[in-house]
Design a protein around this motif. Structure first.
Motif, PDB file in Angstrom:
ATOM      1  N   LEU A  25      68.531  -2.839 -19.622  1.00  0.00           N
ATOM      2  CA  LEU A  25      68.313  -2.612 -21.046  1.00  0.00           C
ATOM      3  C   LEU A  25      69.630  -2.677 -21.817  1.00  0.00           C
ATOM      4  O   LEU A  25      69.682  -3.185 -22.943  1.00  0.00           O
ATOM      5  CB  LEU A  25      67.618  -1.267 -21.267  1.00  0.00           C
ATOM      6  N   LEU A  26      70.703  -2.206 -21.212  1.00  0.00           N
ATOM      7  CA  LEU A  26      72.023  -2.334 -21.806  1.00  0.00           C
ATOM      8  C   LEU A  26      72.414  -3.809 -21.936  1.00  0.00           C
ATOM      9  O   LEU A  26      73.024  -4.208 -22.926  1.00  0.00           O
ATOM     10  CB  LEU A  26      73.048  -1.571 -20.968  1.00  0.00           C
ATOM     11  N   ALA A  27      72.024  -4.618 -20.953  1.00  0.00           N
ATOM     12  CA  ALA A  27      72.309  -6.055 -21.026  1.00  0.00           C
ATOM     13  C   ALA A  27      71.606  -6.691 -22.219  1.00  0.00           C
ATOM     14  O   ALA A  27      72.178  -7.539 -22.908  1.00  0.00           O
ATOM     15  CB  ALA A  27      71.871  -6.749 -19.737  1.00  0.00           C
ATOM     16  N   LEU A  28      70.374  -6.275 -22.500  1.00  0.00           N
ATOM     17  CA  LEU A  28      69.659  -6.803 -23.660  1.00  0.00           C
ATOM     18  C   LEU A  28      70.383  -6.424 -24.952  1.00  0.00           C
ATOM     19  O   LEU A  28      70.591  -7.268 -25.829  1.00  0.00           O
ATOM     20  CB  LEU A  28      68.222  -6.286 -23.679  1.00  0.00           C
ATOM     21  N   CYS A  29      70.802  -5.160 -25.051  1.00  0.00           N
ATOM     22  CA  CYS A  29      71.525  -4.722 -26.252  1.00  0.00           C
ATOM     23  C   CYS A  29      72.854  -5.452 -26.391  1.00  0.00           C
ATOM     24  O   CYS A  29      73.215  -5.896 -27.492  1.00  0.00           O
ATOM     25  CB  CYS A  29      71.762  -3.215 -26.198  1.00  0.00           C
ATOM     26  N   LEU A  30      73.584  -5.609 -25.283  1.00  0.00           N
ATOM     27  CA  LEU A  30      74.849  -6.332 -25.337  1.00  0.00           C
ATOM     28  C   LEU A  30      74.646  -7.795 -25.708  1.00  0.00           C
ATOM     29  O   LEU A  30      75.460  -8.380 -26.420  1.00  0.00           O
ATOM     30  CB  LEU A  30      75.584  -6.227 -24.004  1.00  0.00           C
ATOM     31  N   GLY A  31      73.563  -8.393 -25.238  1.00  0.00           N
ATOM     32  CA  GLY A  31      73.260  -9.770 -25.617  1.00  0.00           C
ATOM     33  C   GLY A  31      73.059  -9.916 -27.109  1.00  0.00           C
ATOM     34  O   GLY A  31      73.563 -10.866 -27.724  1.00  0.00           O
ATOM     35  N   MET A  32      72.347  -8.967 -27.701  1.00  0.00           N
ATOM     36  CA  MET A  32      72.147  -9.014 -29.150  1.00  0.00           C
ATOM     37  C   MET A  32      73.463  -8.784 -29.895  1.00  0.00           C
ATOM     38  O   MET A  32      73.747  -9.461 -30.886  1.00  0.00           O
ATOM     39  CB  MET A  32      71.092  -7.990 -29.564  1.00  0.00           C
ATOM     40  N   VAL A  33      74.284  -7.846 -29.403  1.00  0.00           N
ATOM     41  CA  VAL A  33      75.567  -7.574 -30.052  1.00  0.00           C
ATOM     42  C   VAL A  33      76.480  -8.790 -29.973  1.00  0.00           C
ATOM     43  O   VAL A  33      77.094  -9.186 -30.974  1.00  0.00           O
ATOM     44  CB  VAL A  33      76.235  -6.325 -29.424  1.00  0.00           C
ATOM     45  N   PHE A  34      76.562  -9.415 -28.804  1.00  0.00           N
ATOM     46  CA  PHE A  34      77.422 -10.582 -28.663  1.00  0.00           C
ATOM     47  C   PHE A  34      76.910 -11.750 -29.508  1.00  0.00           C
ATOM     48  O   PHE A  34      77.700 -12.513 -30.067  1.00  0.00           O
ATOM     49  CB  PHE A  34      77.540 -11.006 -27.202  1.00  0.00           C
ATOM     50  N   GLY A  35      75.601 -11.902 -29.615  1.00  0.00           N
ATOM     51  CA  GLY A  35      75.050 -12.942 -30.486  1.00  0.00           C
ATOM     52  C   GLY A  35      75.411 -12.709 -31.941  1.00  0.00           C
ATOM     53  O   GLY A  35      75.813 -13.638 -32.650  1.00  0.00           O
ATOM     54  N   LEU A  36      75.299 -11.456 -32.389  1.00  0.00           N
ATOM     55  CA  LEU A  36      75.667 -11.133 -33.768  1.00  0.00           C
ATOM     56  C   LEU A  36      77.160 -11.310 -34.012  1.00  0.00           C
ATOM     57  O   LEU A  36      77.567 -11.784 -35.079  1.00  0.00           O
ATOM     58  CB  LEU A  36      75.237  -9.705 -34.104  1.00  0.00           C
ATOM     59  N   MET A  37      77.984 -10.955 -33.039  1.00  0.00           N
ATOM     60  CA  MET A  37      79.430 -11.137 -33.201  1.00  0.00           C
ATOM     61  C   MET A  37      79.776 -12.615 -33.301  1.00  0.00           C
ATOM     62  O   MET A  37      80.640 -12.998 -34.095  1.00  0.00           O
ATOM     63  CB  MET A  37      80.187 -10.487 -32.039  1.00  0.00           C
ATOM     64  N   ALA A  38      79.092 -13.455 -32.520  1.00  0.00           N
ATOM     65  CA  ALA A  38      79.345 -14.896 -32.595  1.00  0.00           C
ATOM     66  C   ALA A  38      78.916 -15.449 -33.949  1.00  0.00           C
ATOM     67  O   ALA A  38      79.611 -16.287 -34.543  1.00  0.00           O
ATOM     68  CB  ALA A  38      78.619 -15.613 -31.466  1.00  0.00           C
ATOM     69  N   ILE A  39      77.794 -14.968 -34.465  1.00  0.00           N
ATOM     70  CA  ILE A  39      77.330 -15.414 -35.787  1.00  0.00           C
ATOM     71  C   ILE A  39      78.315 -14.965 -36.862  1.00  0.00           C
ATOM     72  O   ILE A  39      78.632 -15.726 -37.779  1.00  0.00           O
ATOM     73  CB  ILE A  39      75.898 -14.894 -36.059  1.00  0.00           C
ATOM     74  N   MET A  40      78.815 -13.747 -36.759  1.00  0.00           N
ATOM     75  CA  MET A  40      79.801 -13.269 -37.737  1.00  0.00           C
ATOM     76  C   MET A  40      81.093 -14.088 -37.663  1.00  0.00           C
ATOM     77  O   MET A  40      81.701 -14.395 -38.692  1.00  0.00           O
ATOM     78  CB  MET A  40      80.086 -11.783 -37.521  1.00  0.00           C
ATOM     79  N   ASP A  41      81.492 -14.473 -36.446  1.00  0.00           N
ATOM     80  CA  ASP A  41      82.678 -15.331 -36.311  1.00  0.00           C
ATOM     81  C   ASP A  41      82.435 -16.702 -36.930  1.00  0.00           C
ATOM     82  O   ASP A  41      83.333 -17.281 -37.550  1.00  0.00           O
ATOM     83  CB  ASP A  41      83.061 -15.489 -34.837  1.00  0.00           C
ATOM     84  N   LEU A  42      81.213 -17.230 -36.768  1.00  0.00           N
ATOM     85  CA  LEU A  42      80.884 -18.518 -37.389  1.00  0.00           C
ATOM     86  C   LEU A  42      80.934 -18.421 -38.912  1.00  0.00           C
ATOM     87  O   LEU A  42      81.433 -19.328 -39.581  1.00  0.00           O
ATOM     88  CB  LEU A  42      79.491 -18.979 -36.953  1.00  0.00           C
ATOM     89  N   ILE A  43      80.408 -17.334 -39.455  1.00  0.00           N
ATOM     90  CA  ILE A  43      80.433 -17.140 -40.905  1.00  0.00           C
ATOM     91  C   ILE A  43      81.872 -17.033 -41.400  1.00  0.00           C
ATOM     92  O   ILE A  43      82.245 -17.638 -42.412  1.00  0.00           O
ATOM     93  CB  ILE A  43      79.603 -15.893 -41.296  1.00  0.00           C
ATOM     94  N   ALA A  44      82.703 -16.280 -40.683  1.00  0.00           N
ATOM     95  CA  ALA A  44      84.106 -16.150 -41.072  1.00  0.00           C
ATOM     96  C   ALA A  44      84.818 -17.492 -40.991  1.00  0.00           C
ATOM     97  O   ALA A  44      85.644 -17.817 -41.845  1.00  0.00           O
ATOM     98  CB  ALA A  44      84.804 -15.128 -40.178  1.00  0.00           C
ATOM     99  N   LYS A  45      84.490 -18.301 -40.003  1.00  0.00           N
ATOM    100  CA  LYS A  45      85.107 -19.616 -39.865  1.00  0.00           C
ATOM    101  C   LYS A  45      84.668 -20.526 -41.011  1.00  0.00           C
ATOM    102  O   LYS A  45      85.457 -21.309 -41.529  1.00  0.00           O
ATOM    103  CB  LYS A  45      84.742 -20.238 -38.521  1.00  0.00           C
ATOM    104  N   GLY A  46      83.396 -20.409 -41.427  1.00  0.00           N
ATOM    105  CA  GLY A  46      82.912 -21.216 -42.545  1.00  0.00           C
ATOM    106  C   GLY A  46      83.535 -20.814 -43.867  1.00  0.00           C
ATOM    107  O   GLY A  46      83.819 -21.654 -44.712  1.00  0.00           O
ATOM    108  N   LYS A  47      83.746 -19.513 -44.057  1.00  0.00           N
ATOM    109  CA  LYS A  47      84.338 -19.042 -45.307  1.00  0.00           C
ATOM    110  C   LYS A  47      85.800 -19.431 -45.429  1.00  0.00           C
ATOM    111  O   LYS A  47      86.319 -19.592 -46.528  1.00  0.00           O
ATOM    112  CB  LYS A  47      84.202 -17.523 -45.414  1.00  0.00           C
ATOM    113  N   SER A  48      86.477 -19.581 -44.294  1.00  0.00           N
ATOM    114  CA  SER A  48      87.894 -19.918 -44.360  1.00  0.00           C
ATOM    115  C   SER A  48      88.108 -21.400 -44.625  1.00  0.00           C
ATOM    116  O   SER A  48      89.242 -21.820 -44.847  1.00  0.00           O
ATOM    117  CB  SER A  48      88.599 -19.517 -43.062  1.00  0.00           C
ATOM    118  N   GLY A  49      87.063 -22.169 -44.602  1.00  0.00           N
ATOM    119  CA  GLY A  49      87.172 -23.595 -44.897  1.00  0.00           C
ATOM    120  C   GLY A  49      87.776 -24.404 -43.769  1.00  0.00           C
ATOM    121  O   GLY A  49      88.263 -25.498 -43.974  1.00  0.00           O
ATOM    122  N   GLY A  50      87.723 -23.892 -42.546  1.00  0.00           N
ATOM    123  CA  GLY A  50      88.239 -24.633 -41.404  1.00  0.00           C
ATOM    124  C   GLY A  50      89.752 -24.612 -41.301  1.00  0.00           C
ATOM    125  O   GLY A  50      90.337 -25.400 -40.577  1.00  0.00           O
ATOM    126  N   GLY A  51      90.404 -23.731 -42.039  1.00  0.00           N
ATOM    127  CA  GLY A  51      91.866 -23.633 -41.978  1.00  0.00           C
ATOM    128  C   GLY A  51      92.322 -23.023 -40.672  1.00  0.00           C
ATOM    129  O   GLY A  51      91.531 -22.625 -39.830  1.00  0.00           O
TER     130      GLY A  51
END
Length: 168
Positions: A25-51
């Motif tokens: 069950l911890l693995a399921l929660c960690l999977g969701m957390v890591f997925g959200l962290m990756a999405i947040m990193d993608l959003i931050a990368k998009g906002k920076s304009g690829g710099g």
């Protein structure tokens, strides 16, 4: 003083079985957390304009998504592990001399001990498998010890998978 070893090892086995469920069950929660962290990193990368700022690289983001999918897939295997966890048949075959019966065909005097040991090995193997993926994530984020973390993660994953496959 009367010690009931069978009850003691039965309690140890049930604790490890519940711990294994918690790890999945911890693995399921960690999977969701890591997925959200990756999405947040993608959003931050998009906002920076690829710099070339402080945002994460593509490799770290993709690897984090891969780790998230591995954790979610691991959590989906919980039913299979629960159904086979504590099955000490492979141990009985390997250690037939310690079963207390000729030929190793009977239940054996120490069957409850082997069942508790196999359940604990699955519990610790599952935790090691998950720790390996956490070390992989740490290695993918860079740093001075990223090479060491990658190798440690690899051996945690291999050792955890061996423990779970041998004893379940």
């Amino acid at each position: 003083m009367d010690i009931n070893l069978q009850a003691f090892f039965g309690n140890l086995q049930s604790f490890a079985a519940e711990g294994t469920t918690f790890v999945y069950l911890l693995a399921l929660c960690l999977g969701m957390v890591f997925g959200l962290m990756a999405i947040m990193d993608l959003i931050a990368k998009g906002k920076s304009g690829g710099g070339y700022g402080q945002e994460k690289g593509w490799g770290a983001i993709i690897f984090r998504l891969l780790i998230a999918s591995c954790f979610v897939t691991l959590a989906s295997k919980l039913d299979m592990i629960i159904s086979t966890n504590g099955d000490s048949t492979p141990i009985k075959q390997a250690l037939a001399y310690a079963q207390g019966t000729a030929g190793g065909g009977g239940a054996g005097a120490l069957a409850f001990v082997w069942a508790a040991i196999s359940t604990w090995v699955v519990f610790l193997g599952t935790a090691g498998f998950m720790r390996g993926f956490l070390l992989f994530d740490k290695a993918s984020q860079g740093g001075q010890d990223s090479g060491d973390n990658a190798w440690r993660g690899l051996w945690h994953v291999i050792g955890g998978a061996l423990c779970v496959n041998v004893f379940s």
